[in-house]
Design an enzyme around this catalytic site. Sequence first.
Site, PDB file in Angstrom:
ATOM      1  CG  HIS A 263       1.850  -7.587  -5.461  1.00 17.12           C
ATOM      2  ND1 HIS A 263       2.960  -6.803  -5.304  1.00 17.12           N
ATOM      3  CD2 HIS A 263       0.802  -6.745  -5.555  1.00 17.12           C
ATOM      4  CE1 HIS A 263       2.596  -5.537  -5.289  1.00 17.12           C
ATOM      5  NE2 HIS A 263       1.300  -5.476  -5.452  1.00 17.12           N
TER       6      HIS A 263
ATOM      7  CG  HIS B 207      -1.421  -4.750  -9.187  1.00 15.23           C
ATOM      8  ND1 HIS B 207      -2.496  -3.977  -8.774  1.00 15.23           N
ATOM      9  CD2 HIS B 207      -0.717  -5.021  -8.070  1.00 15.23           C
ATOM     10  CE1 HIS B 207      -2.429  -3.792  -7.466  1.00 15.23           C
ATOM     11  NE2 HIS B 207      -1.366  -4.419  -7.006  1.00 15.23           N
TER      12      HIS B 207
ATOM     13  CE1 TYR C   1       2.825  -3.020  -0.661  1.00 14.15           C
ATOM     14  CE2 TYR C   1       3.389  -4.702  -2.273  1.00 14.15           C
ATOM     15  CZ  TYR C   1       2.913  -3.444  -1.973  1.00 14.15           C
ATOM     16  OH  TYR C   1       2.519  -2.615  -2.983  1.00 14.15           O
TER      17      TYR C   1
ATOM     18  CD  GLN D 151      -0.730  -5.189  -2.484  1.00 13.35           C
ATOM     19  OE1 GLN D 151      -1.192  -4.588  -3.430  1.00 13.35           O
ATOM     20  NE2 GLN D 151       0.181  -4.675  -1.700  1.00 13.35           N
TER      21      GLN D 151
END
Length: 142
Positions: free
Chosen positions: A67, A65, A130, A134
């Site tokens: 971000h 994924h 955040y 990760q």
Amino acid sequence: MQAHSDDLHYSRTSVYSLQYHLIIVTKYRRDVLIGSVKQELEALLRSLADQFDMQIEEMEIMSDHVHMLVDASPKHSISSIMKGLKGVSARMLFMHHPEIKQELWGGHLWQPSYFAVTVSERSEEQIRHYIQHQKPSKGKTR
């Protein structure tokens, strides 16, 4: 200079400050965003962001994924931005890395859905932290 939520942007027809936390996930959460695929994806997303009058403030590409904290123009909707980012990146990655299609069933790189949330001044630093910190899930690599 990085734009922050208290910075305003000016266009001919608007004054704005729009930041979003965006997440896109690979189909079946397959770990295909690694090595040269990861490097090419980062360059592609940064190039595509320019086309959408958007700046990527922070980005972390995990094996399954992505971000992004983006500063966007109101000129384009989030749905059109995500459609463009996902569509073009999938086509280019499949063209340059046909081996990743073997990991995916049905020939789709991305899940059809995505995550998008607006960022307020109070939450911007939390989201930056955040994204910057990760950690891979157990058994997953970056």
